[in-house]
Design an enzyme around this catalytic site. Structure first.
Site, PDB file in Angstrom:
ATOM      1  N   LYS A 190       0.848  -1.196   0.000  1.00  0.00           N
ATOM      2  CA  LYS A 190       0.000   0.000   0.000  1.00  0.00           C
ATOM      3  C   LYS A 190       0.881   1.242   0.000  1.00  0.00           C
ATOM      4  O   LYS A 190       1.557   1.536   0.987  1.00  0.00           O
ATOM      5  CB  LYS A 190      -0.917   0.047   1.227  1.00  0.00           C
ATOM      6  CG  LYS A 190      -1.969   1.135   1.074  1.00  0.00           C
ATOM      7  CD  LYS A 190      -2.557   1.614   2.365  1.00  0.00           C
ATOM      8  CE  LYS A 190      -1.720   2.655   3.038  1.00  0.00           C
ATOM      9  NZ  LYS A 190      -1.585   3.938   2.323  1.00  0.00           N
ATOM     10  N   GLY A 241       7.171   4.585   8.265  1.00  0.00           N
ATOM     11  CA  GLY A 241       6.306   5.744   8.477  1.00  0.00           C
ATOM     12  C   GLY A 241       6.506   6.311   9.862  1.00  0.00           C
ATOM     13  O   GLY A 241       7.592   6.182  10.440  1.00  0.00           O
ATOM     14  N   SER A 242       5.469   6.914  10.383  1.00  0.00           N
ATOM     15  CA  SER A 242       5.612   7.613  11.659  1.00  0.00           C
ATOM     16  C   SER A 242       5.681   6.633  12.830  1.00  0.00           C
ATOM     17  O   SER A 242       5.130   5.533  12.776  1.00  0.00           O
ATOM     18  CB  SER A 242       4.446   8.572  11.852  1.00  0.00           C
ATOM     19  OG  SER A 242       3.239   7.847  11.869  1.00  0.00           O
ATOM     20  N   THR A 243       6.336   7.062  13.883  1.00  0.00           N
ATOM     21  CA  THR A 243       6.438   6.236  15.094  1.00  0.00           C
ATOM     22  C   THR A 243       5.053   5.968  15.672  1.00  0.00           C
ATOM     23  O   THR A 243       4.766   4.873  16.150  1.00  0.00           O
ATOM     24  CB  THR A 243       7.359   6.935  16.115  1.00  0.00           C
ATOM     25  OG1 THR A 243       8.675   6.990  15.539  1.00  0.00           O
ATOM     26  CG2 THR A 243       7.436   6.182  17.425  1.00  0.00           C
ATOM     27  N   VAL A 245       2.162   5.608  14.108  1.00  0.00           N
ATOM     28  CA  VAL A 245       1.472   4.517  13.400  1.00  0.00           C
ATOM     29  C   VAL A 245       2.215   3.201  13.625  1.00  0.00           C
ATOM     30  O   VAL A 245       1.591   2.143  13.782  1.00  0.00           O
ATOM     31  CB  VAL A 245       1.302   4.834  11.893  1.00  0.00           C
ATOM     32  CG1 VAL A 245       0.762   3.641  11.136  1.00  0.00           C
ATOM     33  CG2 VAL A 245       0.374   6.025  11.710  1.00  0.00           C
ATOM     34  N   GLY A 246       3.546   3.261  13.712  1.00  0.00           N
ATOM     35  CA  GLY A 246       4.320   2.052  14.009  1.00  0.00           C
ATOM     36  C   GLY A 246       3.856   1.412  15.310  1.00  0.00           C
ATOM     37  O   GLY A 246       3.709   0.192  15.416  1.00  0.00           O
ATOM     38  N   GLU A 263      10.275   0.663  10.359  1.00  0.00           N
ATOM     39  CA  GLU A 263      11.251   1.740  10.132  1.00  0.00           C
ATOM     40  C   GLU A 263      10.524   3.040  10.431  1.00  0.00           C
ATOM     41  O   GLU A 263       9.666   3.467   9.653  1.00  0.00           O
ATOM     42  CB  GLU A 263      11.699   1.775   8.660  1.00  0.00           C
ATOM     43  CG  GLU A 263      12.305   0.500   8.160  1.00  0.00           C
ATOM     44  CD  GLU A 263      13.733   0.311   8.617  1.00  0.00           C
ATOM     45  OE1 GLU A 263      14.273   1.232   9.262  1.00  0.00           O
ATOM     46  OE2 GLU A 263      14.286  -0.749   8.339  1.00  0.00           O
ATOM     47  N   CYS A 297      13.428  10.482   7.056  1.00  0.00           N
ATOM     48  CA  CYS A 297      13.376   9.953   8.425  1.00  0.00           C
ATOM     49  C   CYS A 297      14.740  10.071   9.104  1.00  0.00           C
ATOM     50  O   CYS A 297      14.819  10.249  10.311  1.00  0.00           O
ATOM     51  CB  CYS A 297      12.879   8.520   8.432  1.00  0.00           C
ATOM     52  SG  CYS A 297      13.730   7.475   7.265  1.00  0.00           S
ATOM     53  N   GLU A 394       9.961  15.346  15.656  1.00  0.00           N
ATOM     54  CA  GLU A 394      10.379  15.248  14.265  1.00  0.00           C
ATOM     55  C   GLU A 394       9.613  16.301  13.458  1.00  0.00           C
ATOM     56  O   GLU A 394       8.395  16.212  13.313  1.00  0.00           O
ATOM     57  CB  GLU A 394      10.032  13.846  13.782  1.00  0.00           C
ATOM     58  CG  GLU A 394      10.585  13.506  12.445  1.00  0.00           C
ATOM     59  CD  GLU A 394      10.311  12.059  12.041  1.00  0.00           C
ATOM     60  OE1 GLU A 394       9.253  11.514  12.408  1.00  0.00           O
ATOM     61  OE2 GLU A 394      11.147  11.489  11.331  1.00  0.00           O
TER      62      GLU A 394
HETATM   63  P1  NAI Z   1       1.986   7.961   8.512  1.00  0.00           P
HETATM   64  O1  NAI Z   1       2.825   7.141   9.398  1.00  0.00           O
HETATM   65  O2  NAI Z   1       0.575   8.215   8.936  1.00  0.00           O
HETATM   66  O3  NAI Z   1       1.903   7.303   7.054  1.00  0.00           O
HETATM   67  C1  NAI Z   1       2.786   6.328   6.554  1.00  0.00           C
HETATM   68  C2  NAI Z   1       1.980   5.226   5.884  1.00  0.00           C
HETATM   69  O4  NAI Z   1       1.199   4.534   6.850  1.00  0.00           O
HETATM   70  C3  NAI Z   1       1.003   5.703   4.827  1.00  0.00           C
HETATM   71  O5  NAI Z   1       0.976   4.780   3.771  1.00  0.00           O
HETATM   72  C4  NAI Z   1      -0.326   5.690   5.570  1.00  0.00           C
HETATM   73  O6  NAI Z   1      -1.434   5.559   4.735  1.00  0.00           O
HETATM   74  C5  NAI Z   1      -0.164   4.478   6.442  1.00  0.00           C
HETATM   75  N1  NAI Z   1      -1.003   4.459   7.640  1.00  0.00           N
HETATM   76  C6  NAI Z   1      -1.519   5.498   8.329  1.00  0.00           C
HETATM   77  N2  NAI Z   1      -2.236   5.051   9.390  1.00  0.00           N
HETATM   78  C7  NAI Z   1      -2.152   3.707   9.363  1.00  0.00           C
HETATM   79  C8  NAI Z   1      -2.678   2.671  10.197  1.00  0.00           C
HETATM   80  N3  NAI Z   1      -3.393   2.951  11.278  1.00  0.00           N
HETATM   81  N4  NAI Z   1      -2.380   1.410   9.894  1.00  0.00           N
HETATM   82  C9  NAI Z   1      -1.628   1.102   8.824  1.00  0.00           C
HETATM   83  N5  NAI Z   1      -1.141   2.029   7.994  1.00  0.00           N
HETATM   84  C10 NAI Z   1      -1.373   3.318   8.263  1.00  0.00           C
HETATM   85  O7  NAI Z   1       2.694   9.311   8.230  1.00  0.00           O
HETATM   86  P2  NAI Z   1       2.023  10.702   7.837  1.00  0.00           P
HETATM   87  O8  NAI Z   1       0.764  10.976   8.593  1.00  0.00           O
HETATM   88  O9  NAI Z   1       1.898  10.746   6.384  1.00  0.00           O
HETATM   89  O10 NAI Z   1       3.116  11.705   8.358  1.00  0.00           O
HETATM   90  C11 NAI Z   1       3.086  12.137   9.708  1.00  0.00           C
HETATM   91  C12 NAI Z   1       4.447  12.295  10.271  1.00  0.00           C
HETATM   92  O11 NAI Z   1       5.065  11.028  10.287  1.00  0.00           O
HETATM   93  C13 NAI Z   1       5.390  13.162   9.472  1.00  0.00           C
HETATM   94  O12 NAI Z   1       5.276  14.503   9.784  1.00  0.00           O
HETATM   95  C14 NAI Z   1       6.702  12.606   9.872  1.00  0.00           C
HETATM   96  O13 NAI Z   1       7.097  13.186  11.095  1.00  0.00           O
HETATM   97  C15 NAI Z   1       6.431  11.140  10.085  1.00  0.00           C
HETATM   98  N6  NAI Z   1       6.800  10.310   8.930  1.00  0.00           N
HETATM   99  C16 NAI Z   1       7.928   9.591   9.009  1.00  0.00           C
HETATM  100  C17 NAI Z   1       8.336   8.827   7.947  1.00  0.00           C
HETATM  101  C18 NAI Z   1       9.577   8.035   7.995  1.00  0.00           C
HETATM  102  O14 NAI Z   1      10.094   7.645   6.955  1.00  0.00           O
HETATM  103  N7  NAI Z   1      10.085   7.715   9.156  1.00  0.00           N
HETATM  104  C19 NAI Z   1       7.610   8.823   6.683  1.00  0.00           C
HETATM  105  C20 NAI Z   1       6.386   9.572   6.717  1.00  0.00           C
HETATM  106  C21 NAI Z   1       6.036  10.299   7.802  1.00  0.00           C
END
Ligand code: NAI
Length: 779
Positions: A190, A241-243, A245-246, A263, A297, A394
């Protein structure tokens, strides 16, 4: 006639836009996208717009994936998996090679598409994102080829659910899909809702090369679609993605048996020592925090500069900042493009304002921002206090804090003053100093005199709340494979805690011993003051302390104090383990009799002595590696101990089970808080004297007896425990996984097994994390 000099001085900047006609024609022809399931695109369902963040204009409509869509994709992946895994490694290598070739053919197309969808400068897509994505497929074609030689006996997980973010859309896809496919898994991926388009173009490439249907499935949608994928019948979840959601995913998968790699975010230090090449370090900052608009990240978002050069460095940095060109991402001269989405722009603004409100001073480039689209002028925040939100949160945008330090120790302290541990960048012309700091920073990736360098051959991933697991290199391949599970054996009866006479109460006749806890190298009474009766066939065989939360906390504290153990050489740790074996051998008969008396096999003692020899042998041989990365570096992969580990041991083999888990952990330099078999803790508590006489420093092994799951819960929740192994029932395993989400500790839950065979590299792999250090070499 003006002179050349005059022309150069007056000449206006002229844009050099990359042509986007081919991509816009492709988008116009597609218009609305469905998902890519079972080798074909589905009809579009309920759709949402994918916008160009540089203009705000819609590029295409993509479908919001439903639970049914996810179920259909998982079904297709499940059906395709046995055949895909049944191919030879060589055959899978050919598919991956074909994908790499086709990506290469579309390099320019994919770069433009990525720039339109994400807003990053075309220069970055062209020079970093797309070439690295291609490299991942080539590299992993190689792993597929070598799999049988290099990972004998390993099998794929099955179906992998993969969820990726929007900051490196195609590259993150490559990081996830290439190793999964090489290993024989099939995938449901996804992409992020802001940036789905290169994943859909990738789907077309899969169809174009004729990849067997169902091997790669792509379902678009937002977090709800991601949550549905996490809940689906998949065997592994890989998330970037974000911590926040992790953590949700950790909780959602607890007890499901799904493998998991995370990650997550970072707040990585960028440390500039007084002897650094300051101009190089300034360029480093450009790559650390202004690359990809700071939406990285592992961005070097906390610049720490030696006080003696801080003014000079700040001066050079602000001069460089003023020259950054922000604007049209398609312009080949642009340094910084658009922020991915207005929501992210708002988040950046809010966090920077919060940083200013808390006393930091913002220096921002005074550049002319385009009138439309999500743009943000890059900057640095000076004078941020360590507790300033700009130092702790972050920002994920083009703004770093800059603060100072006086001594290397202070630099390390500031660097590690974060809940994250993804990366660190160290600038010094003194390699001795740089390597010393590299050893001390808590980060999965360390760059020396460099930053944000990536390669398919090098592991990437974090420590602490930056997640667990590695992507890239051998370790990344290993994360997509598993060893066939040993045959689970029925659990032995858990300890009987029914009779709990008060401490000090007269011992009943026949009770021959009252054990104590072992904390910090000392025997101690439990905080509760209570003991419990340990019985065998209805007969009391002794009293064991009833450990509690407080005892676990004391044990963790003692383990922390024994940090010297992680720095002891492998040779010295081996000596201690040999000594443990020797001293246990001297008391073999006594241990055998105790085990026999409690209904356990006396053979456990001989096996435990051998196990101590086995891990003594490994202690100075579980080497790291030097990776063949593409750049002028030696890239070393170091095995680092977790630090403090919690280990809940099985009831079935009270001595050998304990030894099989605790010995590899300490052989690798960890300190352990162990909960021995509740039903027969004496096998472990009898070891105190063995440890004491074997030069094992106090605090390296701490033992708290009592109800396993209750004590394991406290360990799993403890923020100062970095990793947790649990052997017990499925309910306890689920509890440990869920409770460990708070600090995202790595967990390993094992069913009871034949402990006579429970040794090997797997235990050592699990007892370490890999730190990848990029060291300049050859230039
Ligand atoms: P996010 O963590 O919400 O999104 C990353 C992915 O997870 C997207 O594909 C999203 O659709 C999916 N997702 C969201 N909620 C989910 C859930 N409950 N279960 C499974 N998948 C889910 O990140 P977002 O909201 O786009 O960005 C928010 C903050 O997160 C940013 O400001 C940044 O600080 C951080 N971030 C960190 C990343 C990294 O590479 N470490 C990448 C993206 C965001």
């Amino acid at each position: 006639m003006p002179t050349v000099k005059e022309i150069l001085e007056t000449m206006d900047y002229g844009p050099a836009p990359e042509a986007s006609g081919e991509v816009t024609a492709w988008l116009a022809a597609r218009g609305r996208f469905g998902h890519f399931i079972n080798g074909a695109f589905t009809k579009p369902g309920e759709t949402f717009a994918a916008d160009n963040p540089a203009t705000g204009e819609p590029l295409a409509e993509v479908t919001q994936g439903t639970e049914d869509d996810i179920a259909a994709a998982v079904k297709a992946a499940r059906k395709a998996q046995p055949k895909w895994a049944g191919l030879s490694g060589h055959e899978r290598a050919q598919w991956l090679y074909a994908i790499a070739r086709h990506l290469q053919k579309r390099e320019r197309f994919l770069s433009v598409l990525e720039t339109l969808d994400n807003g990053k400068p075309i220069r970055e897509c062209r020079d970093v994102d797309v070439p690295l994505a291609i490299r991942h497929f080539y590299h992993h074609a190689g792993w597929a080829e070598l799999l049988e030689d290099e990972f004998p006996g390993n099998v794929p997980h099955g179906v992998c659910g993969q969820i990726i973010p929007w900051n490196f859309p195609l590259l993150m896809l490559a990081w996830k899909v290439a190793p999964a496919l090489a290993a024989g898994n099939t995938v449901v991926l996804k992409p992020a809702e802001y940036t789905p388009l290169t994943a859909l173009a990738f789907a077309e490439i899969c169809a174009e090369v004729g990849l067997p249907k169902g091997v790669v499935n792509i379902v678009t949608g937002d977090g709800r679609t991601g949550a549905a994928l996490v809940a689906a019948e998949v065997d592994k979840i890989a998330f970037t993605g974000s911590t926040e959601v992790g953590r949700l995913i950790r909780r959602a998968t607890a007890g499901s048996g799904k493998a998991l790699t995370l990650e997550l975010g970072g707040k990585s230090p960028f440390i500039v020592f007084a002897d650094a090449d300051l101009d190089a370090a300034v360029e480093g900052v450009v790559d650390a925090i202004w690359f990809n608009q700071g939406q990285v990240c592992c961005a070097g978002s906390r610049i720490l500069a030696a006080e003696s050069v801080a003014d000079d460095f700040t001066h050079r940095l602000t001069a460089r900042l003023a020259r950054l060109r922000v604007g049209d991402p398609l312009d080949k001269c642009t340094d910084m493009g658009a922020i991915v989405h207005p929501v992210q722009l708002g988040r950046i603004r809010d966090l920077v304002s919060a940083g200013e409100a808390a006393g930091a001073h913002l220096i921002q480039a005074e550049c002319q921002l385009p009138p439309k689209g999500s743009f943000y002028a890059p900057g640095i925040l000076l004078n941020a206090h360590p507790a300033n939100p700009a130092m702790t949160e972050e920002i994920f945008g083009p703004v770093a804090t800059l603060s100072t330090f006086r001594t290397p120790d202070e630099a390390v302290e500031l660097a590690n003053n974060t809940r994250y541990g993804l990366s660190a960048s160290i600038w010094s012309e003194n390699l001795t100093l740089a390597m010393d700091i590299a050893a001390k920073v808590k980060a999965g990736v360390v760059w020396i005199n460099a930053t944000n360098v990536f390669d398919a051959a090098a592991g990437f991933g974090g420590m602490r709340e930056s997640g667990f697991g590695r992507e890239g290199g051998r370790e990344g391949m290993a994360a997509y494979l598993r060893r066939p599970a040993p045959k689970a054996q029925p659990e032995a009866a858990a300890g009987q805690l029914d009779a709990a006479p008060q401490a000090g109460a007269p011992a009943a006749p026949g009770i021959d011993r009252t054990a104590k806890l072992y904390i910090g190298g000392k025997q101690s009474r439990p905080d509760s003051g209570y003991s419990y009766a340990v019985t065998h066939k209805g007969r009391e065989i002794g009293l064991a302390p009833l450990g509690s939360r407080k005892d676990i906390r004391n044990a963790v504290e003692a383990a922390h104090k024994a940090s010297g153990w992680g720095k002891v050489t492998g040779h010295n740790r081996a000596q201690v383990l040999y000594y443990i074996a020797e001293n246990l051998a001297a008391r073999q008969a006594e241990f055998e009799a105790r085990l026999h008396d409690a209904g356990h096999s006396p053979k456990e003692v001989t096996a435990t002595i051998r196990r101590a020899f086995y891990y003594a042998a490994w202690a100075d041989k579980f080497d790291g590696a030097v990776k063949s990365t593409k750049t002028r570096n030696v890239t070393v992969a170091m095995h680092e101990p977790w630090g403090v580990m919690g280990i809940a041991c099985p009831d079935a083999a009270p001595l050998l089970g304990f030894a099989s888990l605790v010995l590899p952990a300490i052989a690798m330099g960890n300190r352990v808080v162990a909960i021995p078999a509740t039903s027969m803790p004496f096998a472990a508590t009898d070891l105190y004297q063995v440890f004491d006489t074997s030069d094992l420093p106090g605090g390296v092994v701490n033992i708290v007896t009592g109800p396993r799951d209750e004590l394991a819960k406290t360990l799993a929740q403890h923020d100062d425990v970095a990793a947790m192994w649990y052997c017990g029932g499925t309910e306890g395993a689920a509890m440990v996984e869920a409770e460990s989400a708070a600090n995202l500790k790595a967990t390993w839950t094992l069913p009871n097994r034949d402990w006579s065979a429970a040794q090997g590299r797997e235990f050592l792999d699990r007892a370490c994390q890999i730190k990848t250090i990029w060291v300049p070499y050859g230039e």
